[in-house]
Design an enzyme around this catalytic site. Sequence first.
Site, PDB file in Angstrom:
ATOM      1  N   PRO A   2       0.829  -1.207   0.000  1.00  0.00           N
ATOM      2  CA  PRO A   2       0.000   0.000   0.000  1.00  0.00           C
ATOM      3  C   PRO A   2       0.862   1.256   0.000  1.00  0.00           C
ATOM      4  O   PRO A   2       1.751   1.399   0.834  1.00  0.00           O
ATOM      5  CB  PRO A   2      -0.793  -0.115   1.311  1.00  0.00           C
ATOM      6  CG  PRO A   2      -0.652  -1.530   1.744  1.00  0.00           C
ATOM      7  CD  PRO A   2       0.636  -2.001   1.215  1.00  0.00           C
ATOM      8  N   GLU A   3       0.615   2.134  -0.952  1.00  0.00           N
ATOM      9  CA  GLU A   3       1.272   3.429  -0.995  1.00  0.00           C
ATOM     10  C   GLU A   3       0.184   4.485  -0.766  1.00  0.00           C
ATOM     11  O   GLU A   3      -0.928   4.136  -0.392  1.00  0.00           O
ATOM     12  CB  GLU A   3       1.990   3.617  -2.350  1.00  0.00           C
ATOM     13  CG  GLU A   3       3.014   2.504  -2.604  1.00  0.00           C
ATOM     14  CD  GLU A   3       3.681   2.575  -3.968  1.00  0.00           C
ATOM     15  OE1 GLU A   3       3.787   3.683  -4.505  1.00  0.00           O
ATOM     16  OE2 GLU A   3       4.081   1.531  -4.483  1.00  0.00           O
ATOM     17  N   HIS A  94      -3.468 -14.521  10.300  1.00  0.00           N
ATOM     18  CA  HIS A  94      -2.640 -13.337  10.498  1.00  0.00           C
ATOM     19  C   HIS A  94      -3.455 -12.121  10.910  1.00  0.00           C
ATOM     20  O   HIS A  94      -3.058 -11.001  10.654  1.00  0.00           O
ATOM     21  CB  HIS A  94      -1.806 -13.013   9.256  1.00  0.00           C
ATOM     22  CG  HIS A  94      -1.038 -14.181   8.741  1.00  0.00           C
ATOM     23  ND1 HIS A  94       0.008 -14.755   9.436  1.00  0.00           N
ATOM     24  CD2 HIS A  94      -1.175 -14.913   7.623  1.00  0.00           C
ATOM     25  CE1 HIS A  94       0.481 -15.777   8.737  1.00  0.00           C
ATOM     26  NE2 HIS A  94      -0.221 -15.906   7.642  1.00  0.00           N
ATOM     27  N   ARG A 113       2.943 -10.684   6.492  1.00  0.00           N
ATOM     28  CA  ARG A 113       4.401 -10.523   6.474  1.00  0.00           C
ATOM     29  C   ARG A 113       4.911  -9.697   7.645  1.00  0.00           C
ATOM     30  O   ARG A 113       6.100  -9.633   7.880  1.00  0.00           O
ATOM     31  CB  ARG A 113       4.810  -9.897   5.145  1.00  0.00           C
ATOM     32  CG  ARG A 113       6.057 -10.511   4.574  1.00  0.00           C
ATOM     33  CD  ARG A 113       6.139 -10.327   3.089  1.00  0.00           C
ATOM     34  NE  ARG A 113       5.118 -11.087   2.398  1.00  0.00           N
ATOM     35  CZ  ARG A 113       4.996 -11.143   1.094  1.00  0.00           C
ATOM     36  NH1 ARG A 113       5.820 -10.456   0.344  1.00  0.00           N
ATOM     37  NH2 ARG A 113       4.059 -11.864   0.543  1.00  0.00           N
TER      38      ARG A 113
END
Length: 294
Positions: A2-3, A94, A113
């Site tokens: 995500p930017e 997660h 991650r």
Amino acid sequence: MPELPEVETVRRALATVLPGRQVRRVSLRFPDIVHAGLRSPRALLQGAQLAELRRHGKQLALLATDGRVLHVHLGMTGAWSHLPADDNEKLWPHSHVLWHLDDGSRLVFSDPRRFGGVWTFPDLAALEAARWCKLGPDALVITPVQLHAGLQRTQRDLKAALLDQTLVAGLGNIYTDELLFGCRLHPRTPACSVDLPTVRLMVTRMRRLLKRAIAKGGSSVRDYVDSMGREGWFQIEHHVYGRAGQPCSSCGNSLSSTQVGGRTTVWCDQCQVLKVKRRRRRVAGGGRRPVATG
DNA sequence: CCTTAATCCTGGAAGC
DNA sequence: TGCTTCCAGGATTAAG
């Protein structure tokens, strides 16, 4: 990954459902995901009434009415999702933090991650002092003079400088490559060699690029979805990112790829010509020959 | 001080 | 088919 456009899409989506809601209970399944501040339920906004969502670069903050602040960075695979009360779908693995809200819905932070994380602060000033003060101006509001001054201070490759969040906040690997292509600038252009008129063009194009991406809900490459589980559609408008070896959308030349600033970088050798001579010219991977004419 | 490289982490793709 | 290897990358930290 995500930017800015993806994070802004998440912010806008959450801003339609969270303000006014009360946090009944917080469950912290993976405590290590809270990187700084207290890990107590209270620090994680248990009992708080939610007020507002703010964004700086790629970082998000959820403000409570009593001032408490929850700060979230999505990293590469992080997701901040809102599950309606009637959504009985099994939570994906997660899911590190769950906020159970007063209307039966749930807010979930998940990150396979774990490059992302959660921070807690007593108030907004503490967040700004600890983190946001280290970031450069947001990519949507930075002025040409500010960006030019930042680029002047470094001899790094332009691409590496644009990825530096202390210089300008919000750009990642996707949008730097797309921006450089849009401006016809070579990724290895020395940052300090870019003059002010060129930076003005960069800022104009950058704002347009980011706003268009936001309008399309961001870019979904791999697994990005917004807080409602919706994919973005800007990836179909990518000109260079992830398109190494494919023809340039402008001139048809095969797109080049190499590492710049430690990141995979894709550009068009014909359209993005390196204008400033460097002492040692690095040959692009695969021995691509330099362009003869423009 | 400035710049670069290593590190974290796991799912998915590619290779054998 | 099943195993191993590699790759993706944002931000921090260590090293040069």
